[in-house]
Motif scaffolding. Sequence first.
Motif, mmCIF file in Angstrom:
data_model
loop_
_atom_site.group_PDB
_atom_site.id
_atom_site.type_symbol
_atom_site.label_atom_id
_atom_site.label_comp_id
_atom_site.label_asym_id
_atom_site.label_seq_id
_atom_site.Cartn_x
_atom_site.Cartn_y
_atom_site.Cartn_z
ATOM 1 N N ALA A 41 0.744 -1.129 -0.033
ATOM 2 C CA ALA A 41 -0.023 -0.057 -0.127
ATOM 3 C C ALA A 41 0.727 1.114 -0.021
ATOM 4 C CB ALA A 41 -0.997 -0.002 1.322
ATOM 5 N N GLU A 42 1.775 1.217 0.519
ATOM 6 C CA GLU A 42 2.752 2.348 0.787
ATOM 7 C C GLU A 42 4.065 2.436 -0.247
ATOM 8 O OE1 GLU A 42 4.089 3.339 4.597
ATOM 9 O OE2 GLU A 42 2.257 2.941 5.743
ATOM 10 N N LYS A 43 3.761 1.491 -1.101
ATOM 11 C CA LYS A 43 4.883 1.250 -2.278
ATOM 12 C C LYS A 43 6.324 1.445 -1.850
ATOM 13 C CE LYS A 43 1.719 3.161 -5.671
ATOM 14 N NZ LYS A 43 0.392 3.295 -4.840
ATOM 15 N N ILE A 44 6.615 0.529 -0.541
ATOM 16 C CA ILE A 44 7.937 0.591 -0.107
ATOM 17 C C ILE A 44 9.008 -0.467 -1.056
ATOM 18 C CG2 ILE A 44 9.222 -0.163 2.008
ATOM 19 C CD1 ILE A 44 6.851 0.558 3.631
ATOM 20 N N ASP A 45 9.947 0.110 -1.319
ATOM 21 C CA ASP A 45 10.794 -0.885 -1.975
ATOM 22 C C ASP A 45 11.526 -1.611 -0.870
ATOM 23 O OD1 ASP A 45 10.010 -0.232 -4.544
ATOM 24 O OD2 ASP A 45 11.277 1.708 -4.571
ATOM 25 N N LEU A 46 11.716 -2.962 -0.960
ATOM 26 C CA LEU A 46 12.490 -3.798 -0.126
ATOM 27 C C LEU A 46 13.677 -3.736 -0.700
ATOM 28 C CD1 LEU A 46 9.738 -6.563 0.859
ATOM 29 C CD2 LEU A 46 10.635 -4.604 2.296
ATOM 30 N N PRO A 47 14.887 -4.169 0.213
ATOM 31 C CA PRO A 47 16.245 -4.050 -0.356
ATOM 32 C C PRO A 47 16.482 -5.216 -1.186
ATOM 33 C CG PRO A 47 15.994 -4.710 1.948
ATOM 34 C CD PRO A 47 14.785 -4.210 1.569
ATOM 35 N N THR A 48 17.454 -4.886 -2.046
ATOM 36 C CA THR A 48 18.067 -6.028 -3.098
ATOM 37 C C THR A 48 18.756 -6.955 -2.423
ATOM 38 O OG1 THR A 48 17.794 -4.523 -4.959
ATOM 39 C CG2 THR A 48 19.279 -6.693 -5.028
ATOM 40 N N ASP A 49 18.399 -8.158 -2.385
ATOM 41 C CA ASP A 49 19.326 -9.253 -1.640
ATOM 42 C C ASP A 49 20.615 -9.714 -2.231
ATOM 43 O OD1 ASP A 49 19.720 -10.859 0.415
ATOM 44 O OD2 ASP A 49 18.511 -12.483 -0.387
ATOM 45 N N ALA A 50 21.402 -10.012 -1.486
ATOM 46 C CA ALA A 50 22.743 -10.754 -1.788
ATOM 47 C C ALA A 50 22.702 -12.005 -2.451
ATOM 48 C CB ALA A 50 23.921 -10.490 -0.746
ATOM 49 N N PRO A 51 23.338 -12.480 -3.134
ATOM 50 C CA PRO A 51 23.400 -13.826 -3.853
ATOM 51 C C PRO A 51 23.671 -14.918 -2.772
ATOM 52 C CG PRO A 51 24.907 -12.525 -5.240
ATOM 53 C CD PRO A 51 24.485 -11.765 -3.980
ATOM 54 N N MET A 52 22.905 -15.930 -2.880
ATOM 55 C CA MET A 52 22.943 -16.789 -1.577
ATOM 56 C C MET A 52 24.140 -17.850 -2.129
ATOM 57 S SD MET A 52 21.897 -18.082 1.198
ATOM 58 C CE MET A 52 20.374 -17.763 1.371
ATOM 59 N N VAL A 53 25.200 -17.877 -1.242
ATOM 60 C CA VAL A 53 26.329 -18.558 -1.559
ATOM 61 C C VAL A 53 26.556 -19.669 -0.703
ATOM 62 C CG1 VAL A 53 27.488 -16.683 -2.269
ATOM 63 C CG2 VAL A 53 27.828 -17.294 0.069
ATOM 64 N N PHE A 54 25.586 -20.052 -0.022
ATOM 65 C CA PHE A 54 25.519 -21.454 0.933
ATOM 66 C C PHE A 54 24.091 -22.217 0.584
ATOM 67 C CE2 PHE A 54 27.658 -18.020 3.468
ATOM 68 C CZ PHE A 54 28.808 -18.595 3.661
ATOM 69 N N PRO A 55 24.399 -23.456 0.744
ATOM 70 C CA PRO A 55 23.029 -24.395 0.635
ATOM 71 C C PRO A 55 21.953 -23.959 1.532
ATOM 72 C CG PRO A 55 24.988 -25.516 0.691
ATOM 73 C CD PRO A 55 25.647 -24.347 1.205
ATOM 74 N N ALA A 56 20.913 -23.682 0.963
ATOM 75 C CA ALA A 56 19.676 -23.368 1.663
ATOM 76 C C ALA A 56 18.533 -24.185 1.492
ATOM 77 C CB ALA A 56 19.312 -21.564 1.425
ATOM 78 N N GLU A 57 17.868 -24.571 2.701
ATOM 79 C CA GLU A 57 16.721 -25.519 2.741
ATOM 80 C C GLU A 57 15.450 -24.926 3.351
ATOM 81 O OE1 GLU A 57 15.817 -29.452 5.574
ATOM 82 O OE2 GLU A 57 17.794 -28.708 5.330
ATOM 83 N N VAL A 58 14.396 -25.089 2.536
ATOM 84 C CA VAL A 58 13.140 -24.584 3.177
ATOM 85 C C VAL A 58 12.741 -25.514 4.127
ATOM 86 C CG1 VAL A 58 10.773 -24.096 2.689
ATOM 87 C CG2 VAL A 58 12.695 -23.256 0.853
ATOM 88 N N VAL A 59 12.372 -25.263 5.480
ATOM 89 C CA VAL A 59 11.781 -25.906 6.465
ATOM 90 C C VAL A 59 10.480 -25.757 6.830
ATOM 91 C CG1 VAL A 59 12.176 -26.796 9.195
ATOM 92 C CG2 VAL A 59 14.346 -25.762 7.627
ATOM 93 N N ARG A 60 9.694 -26.960 6.620
ATOM 94 C CA ARG A 60 8.174 -26.746 6.873
ATOM 95 C C ARG A 60 7.895 -26.787 8.561
ATOM 96 N NH1 ARG A 60 5.583 -27.405 2.278
ATOM 97 N NH2 ARG A 60 6.680 -28.395 0.445
ATOM 98 N N LEU A 61 7.334 -25.592 8.823
ATOM 99 C CA LEU A 61 7.115 -25.567 10.179
ATOM 100 C C LEU A 61 5.667 -24.823 10.198
ATOM 101 C CD1 LEU A 61 10.065 -24.091 11.789
ATOM 102 C CD2 LEU A 61 9.288 -26.317 11.934
#
Length: 284
Positions: A41-61
């Motif tokens: 609603a406020e048209k906020i631009d979120l910061p640009t992320d850095a590239p992920m250089v480590f293995p990342a696993e989505v956890v189901r919680l």
Amino acid sequence: MQNHARQCAVASALCVLLLGGCLSLDVPEDAFFYPDARVAAEKIDLPTDAPMVFPAEVVRLRYAGGDIGTTRIRTGRRDAPLILYCGGNLFRRSSGAGTVANELAPFGDVLMFDYPGYGDTAGQADYANFLAAGVAVADAARAQAEAEGRKLIAWGHSLGGPVCAQAAAYMKADALVLEATTPSTRAAVDTMVGWARPFVRVNIAPNLDAIDVPAALKTYSGKVVVLEAGRDKTLPPALSRRLARELRTEGLRVEHLLFPQADHGDVPQQADFKPRMAAALDGL
């Protein structure tokens, strides 16, 4: 990961009230929260992320409100601690996972999550839900750390300070890092009101007014590291100093690290951050 202009809402409201002759300031619970709906609603631009250089696993919680968007970052070091990360007000895994992973990886694996109403986590964006989701992730963090023989660290930035303080006490973390945060909502609001505080009646929503980090940590036995950003315009440095002082008054083991050139979101980018942080966490 914070936006100073957004955090000035309370101060702006105060100016209007004073000019109108009304010496009362109401702080509703949603004053400080920026869920996805408000960001859009406020048209906020979120910061640009850095590239992920480590293995990342989505956890189901899950928690009572639904699914929790959670990611586990693995550094590949078997002896590294596991860090439960509680982000700031604009943190989302979608725009900050790589940055946080790069900043915290020297000190351990990272388990991070989105708050309710943010990113991939379901539910209303209120502090009770933030804590409920935090407890569910804390349970997972404790289970993973014990299964893998790792030390456990809670690390809260800004809004994440109070959330991770509760999580640290609950899961009996070996250490707690409080980065650019506040001892309480009332302390933060008082600082924003500034010189006019003695003349203003401040009414804070009950769930926000109940936030009290030193009280939440009264029985905590781990080490606490307070990181102060010397040029912080969002949560001024005096709040970190007050936090460290009040924690010591409660009898906690506190190490207070000042980074004089840092602003609210760039403590980890300071040249001396890694060696000083490593020394503070050494011997856990």
